[in-house]
Design a protein around this motif. Sequence first.
Motif, PDB file in Angstrom:
ATOM      1  N   ASN A  27      -3.808   1.409   3.074  1.00  0.00           N
ATOM      2  CA  ASN A  27      -3.910   2.352   1.963  1.00  0.00           C
ATOM      3  C   ASN A  27      -5.225   2.174   1.212  1.00  0.00           C
ATOM      4  O   ASN A  27      -5.484   2.867   0.231  1.00  0.00           O
ATOM      5  CB  ASN A  27      -2.728   2.173   1.000  1.00  0.00           C
ATOM      6  CG  ASN A  27      -1.420   2.591   1.631  1.00  0.00           C
ATOM      7  OD1 ASN A  27      -1.372   3.544   2.396  1.00  0.00           O
ATOM      8  ND2 ASN A  27      -0.352   1.862   1.335  1.00  0.00           N
ATOM      9  N   GLY A  28      -6.042   1.230   1.684  1.00  0.00           N
ATOM     10  CA  GLY A  28      -7.314   0.961   1.022  1.00  0.00           C
ATOM     11  C   GLY A  28      -8.469   1.687   1.695  1.00  0.00           C
ATOM     12  O   GLY A  28      -8.287   2.455   2.648  1.00  0.00           O
ATOM     13  N   GLU A  29      -9.663   1.430   1.196  1.00  0.00           N
ATOM     14  CA  GLU A  29     -10.876   2.026   1.752  1.00  0.00           C
ATOM     15  C   GLU A  29     -11.779   0.927   2.310  1.00  0.00           C
ATOM     16  O   GLU A  29     -11.848  -0.161   1.754  1.00  0.00           O
ATOM     17  CB  GLU A  29     -11.624   2.823   0.675  1.00  0.00           C
ATOM     18  CG  GLU A  29     -10.848   4.027   0.160  1.00  0.00           C
ATOM     19  CD  GLU A  29     -11.649   4.838  -0.842  1.00  0.00           C
ATOM     20  OE1 GLU A  29     -12.798   4.441  -1.128  1.00  0.00           O
ATOM     21  OE2 GLU A  29     -11.125   5.848  -1.338  1.00  0.00           O
TER      22      GLU A  29
ATOM     23  N   ILE B 266      -3.468  -4.019  10.503  1.00  0.00           N
ATOM     24  CA  ILE B 266      -2.428  -3.551   9.587  1.00  0.00           C
ATOM     25  C   ILE B 266      -2.532  -4.360   8.298  1.00  0.00           C
ATOM     26  O   ILE B 266      -2.453  -5.584   8.330  1.00  0.00           O
ATOM     27  CB  ILE B 266      -1.018  -3.739  10.192  1.00  0.00           C
ATOM     28  CG1 ILE B 266      -0.891  -2.964  11.503  1.00  0.00           C
ATOM     29  CG2 ILE B 266       0.056  -3.304   9.206  1.00  0.00           C
ATOM     30  CD1 ILE B 266       0.396  -3.252  12.260  1.00  0.00           C
ATOM     31  N   GLY B 267      -2.708  -3.691   7.174  1.00  0.00           N
ATOM     32  CA  GLY B 267      -2.729  -4.446   5.924  1.00  0.00           C
ATOM     33  C   GLY B 267      -3.651  -3.862   4.884  1.00  0.00           C
ATOM     34  O   GLY B 267      -4.179  -2.761   5.019  1.00  0.00           O
TER      35      GLY B 267
ATOM     36  N   LYS C  66      -5.672   5.287   8.652  1.00  0.00           N
ATOM     37  CA  LYS C  66      -4.636   6.070   7.982  1.00  0.00           C
ATOM     38  C   LYS C  66      -3.610   5.134   7.346  1.00  0.00           C
ATOM     39  O   LYS C  66      -3.548   3.946   7.660  1.00  0.00           O
ATOM     40  CB  LYS C  66      -3.944   7.001   8.974  1.00  0.00           C
ATOM     41  CG  LYS C  66      -3.168   6.280  10.075  1.00  0.00           C
ATOM     42  CD  LYS C  66      -2.762   7.181  11.219  1.00  0.00           C
ATOM     43  CE  LYS C  66      -1.936   8.363  10.802  1.00  0.00           C
ATOM     44  NZ  LYS C  66      -1.516   9.195  11.931  1.00  0.00           N
ATOM     45  N   GLY C  67      -2.813   5.703   6.461  1.00  0.00           N
ATOM     46  CA  GLY C  67      -1.657   5.008   5.927  1.00  0.00           C
ATOM     47  C   GLY C  67      -0.404   5.632   6.519  1.00  0.00           C
ATOM     48  O   GLY C  67      -0.343   6.851   6.695  1.00  0.00           O
ATOM     49  N   VAL C  68       0.572   4.814   6.860  1.00  0.00           N
ATOM     50  CA  VAL C  68       1.832   5.329   7.399  1.00  0.00           C
ATOM     51  C   VAL C  68       2.998   4.663   6.683  1.00  0.00           C
ATOM     52  O   VAL C  68       2.873   3.539   6.197  1.00  0.00           O
ATOM     53  CB  VAL C  68       1.955   5.091   8.927  1.00  0.00           C
ATOM     54  CG1 VAL C  68       0.813   5.746   9.678  1.00  0.00           C
ATOM     55  CG2 VAL C  68       2.034   3.603   9.241  1.00  0.00           C
ATOM     56  N   PRO C  69       4.149   5.337   6.589  1.00  0.00           N
ATOM     57  CA  PRO C  69       5.330   4.703   6.004  1.00  0.00           C
ATOM     58  C   PRO C  69       5.750   3.477   6.815  1.00  0.00           C
ATOM     59  O   PRO C  69       5.512   3.409   8.022  1.00  0.00           O
ATOM     60  CB  PRO C  69       6.403   5.804   6.100  1.00  0.00           C
ATOM     61  CG  PRO C  69       5.657   7.072   6.313  1.00  0.00           C
ATOM     62  CD  PRO C  69       4.398   6.714   7.030  1.00  0.00           C
TER      63      PRO C  69
END
Length: 399
Positions: free
Chosen positions: A259-261, A226-227, A279-282
């Motif tokens: 949110n990165g690649e 996560i990060g 993936k990105g999640v809220p």
Amino acid sequence: MKICYVVYREDNVMVFDSQVLLFLKEMKTRNEIDGIELIVFRHNPNLTKKKAVEDKIHMFVDECKTFASFPVLSKAQLDFNAFRLKHYVRGKYEVNEQIAVICRGELATYMGAKAFASYPNSRVLFDNRGLPLEESEMRYGDRKIHVINRKNKRKALDFAKSHCDMYNFVTNEMRKYLLEKYSYKNELPYTIIPTLYHPEDVDWEGWERVVQLERYTPDQMVVSYIGSTASWQSTSQLISIIEKIGTAYKKARFIILTNGEIEEIKSLPSDVKDRLTVKGVPHSQMKYYLKMSDFGIVIRDENIVNQVAAPTKIAEYLTAGVSMLYAGNIGILRDIKDKVDASMLISVDQDSNWIVKIDNLYSQKKKVNSAVLDYFDMKKRQSDTIQMIQKSFDNEKVK
């Protein structure tokens, strides 16, 4: 006592929600506080979104004021923003009101200290969340605009460290470094409070929805990251660890929430890649993925930014009972070593037997130490902050 909380250009990042808005929402419930106002200098993406930003803030705190702002490229710009805040403060607060000015970072402290300089019953807390100059140099190098930005951040830092009444640092290593590197005042009162986190209750309906979405089954060994993918986080080592675990354990699946690649993913064997979700999640959904996770990965390069750091993900993992695979010299681990079951912290760069230990830990039930929960708990640690602020009013204001 009133709280005036100042944030400079952080309204576009995840920590604004989790570490500012939720922090102030919790602080509203305290009897010692007579009122809270959040001051935000808006970041580029929100330059023209004053109403949207303020509507969001009002969901957490009753009073706020926001200003459009640009990256700091001159001292005149710093002083102009300080003047704007000072002008607003004069119309908002009585000169003899007791006000705690909590400033997040060196730029916010520069603004806050200047704006409240003539308020004798105000006290300024300089909350040090990281190493802004070192982080900028690592991320942007000698690009001209960032060199100029760093010079002005240094001016702000030099003023802030000498014109505040107290400090917060996220780790003891951070305080030690800032005292030595930038001559912070050793005699000023301080707290050591990391990035805070309190595990949220997991509702059954939301949990079932995520379970179906991710096709999760209890027999899966879930390894999560996560990060961000910032320059001080070793994504190549992250992918190497995933490959080793995936090769050793066919029951392992991997979830990367970012949110990165991560370009290195392309190098993974297809068998491991097929078990990887990126993936990105809220932030509101993070609790479901933490519940799902058996292991969390934290990989940091060997540099000073990490040696003083308290990454949010460490708090998230440990307060959810998630065992941690880590690499690098990470500041917060020294501060919590007496609070965590040592078996839950597996060093992948110092323990040659780490791949075997994973299977042993996987068979055990998740466990959370109450001392860990208390250390990262927002409500409990706010008491430390408020106690320090209250004591500061017994001393002369730093000028």
